[in-house]
Design a protein around this motif. Structure first.
Motif, PDB file in Angstrom:
ATOM      1  N   LEU A  73      53.075  34.958  32.154  1.00 17.11           N
ATOM      2  CA  LEU A  73      53.172  34.584  30.890  1.00 17.11           C
ATOM      3  C   LEU A  73      54.523  33.552  30.819  1.00 17.11           C
ATOM      4  O   LEU A  73      54.437  32.471  30.513  1.00 17.11           O
ATOM      5  N   TYR A  74      55.270  33.698  31.429  1.00 15.73           N
ATOM      6  CA  TYR A  74      56.636  33.172  31.713  1.00 15.73           C
ATOM      7  C   TYR A  74      56.708  31.973  32.457  1.00 15.73           C
ATOM      8  O   TYR A  74      56.926  30.811  32.097  1.00 15.73           O
ATOM      9  N   ARG A  76      53.474  30.332  32.783  1.00 17.57           N
ATOM     10  CA  ARG A  76      52.531  29.668  32.021  1.00 17.57           C
ATOM     11  C   ARG A  76      53.262  28.895  30.799  1.00 17.57           C
ATOM     12  O   ARG A  76      52.664  27.785  30.594  1.00 17.57           O
ATOM     13  N   ASN A  77      54.367  29.313  30.470  1.00 12.10           N
ATOM     14  CA  ASN A  77      55.006  28.855  29.183  1.00 12.10           C
ATOM     15  C   ASN A  77      56.110  27.853  29.609  1.00 12.10           C
ATOM     16  O   ASN A  77      56.991  27.270  28.729  1.00 12.10           O
ATOM     17  N   GLU A  79      57.819  24.160  30.916  1.00 14.42           N
ATOM     18  CA  GLU A  79      57.384  22.888  30.675  1.00 14.42           C
ATOM     19  C   GLU A  79      56.702  22.282  31.922  1.00 14.42           C
ATOM     20  O   GLU A  79      57.045  22.765  33.303  1.00 14.42           O
ATOM     21  N   LYS A  83      57.281  23.251  36.161  1.00 16.69           N
ATOM     22  CA  LYS A  83      56.243  24.015  36.806  1.00 16.69           C
ATOM     23  C   LYS A  83      56.168  23.296  38.476  1.00 16.69           C
ATOM     24  O   LYS A  83      55.558  23.750  39.141  1.00 16.69           O
TER      25      LYS A  83
END
Length: 96
Positions: A73-74, A76-77, A79, A83
């Motif tokens: 989740l970290y 995927r969150n 910016e 990424k």
């Protein structure tokens, strides 16, 4: 993580590569690969860049990938611009 790789249309002496095989990888495998992205060995990378690179890549793999090699989740969150670099390195490691 296990995945299947299917190869087709190889001919001649490479014909034996045709078919489907299961490949497995662990987070430790990905970490080992990450440590050599862009360098011939982990030692070469440490010699050129320093120990901080090794620590950063281990932290990246453990923070952005779970034990099943899914993104966390970290990750995927993050910016989109954050990424990009991580995705590049992980892609290189998975390809290795």
């Amino acid at each position: 993580m296990a995945g299947n790789v299917t190869s087709v249309n190889f001919s001649g002496r490479f014909k034996k590569l045709n078919g489907t095989v299961a490949l497995t990888a662990t987070r430790a495998d990905i970490i080992r690969s990450l440590l050599t992205v862009g360098y011939p060995s982990r030692r070469a990378a440490v010699r050129v860049v320093g120990r901080w690179r090794e620590r950063m890549l281990v932290a990246m793999a453990t923070g952005y990938l779970d034990n099943a090699l899914n993104t966390t989740l970290y990750f995927r969150n993050l910016e989109q611009s954050e990424k990009v670099g991580v995705s590049f390195l992980l892609g290189e490691a998975f390809t290795h």
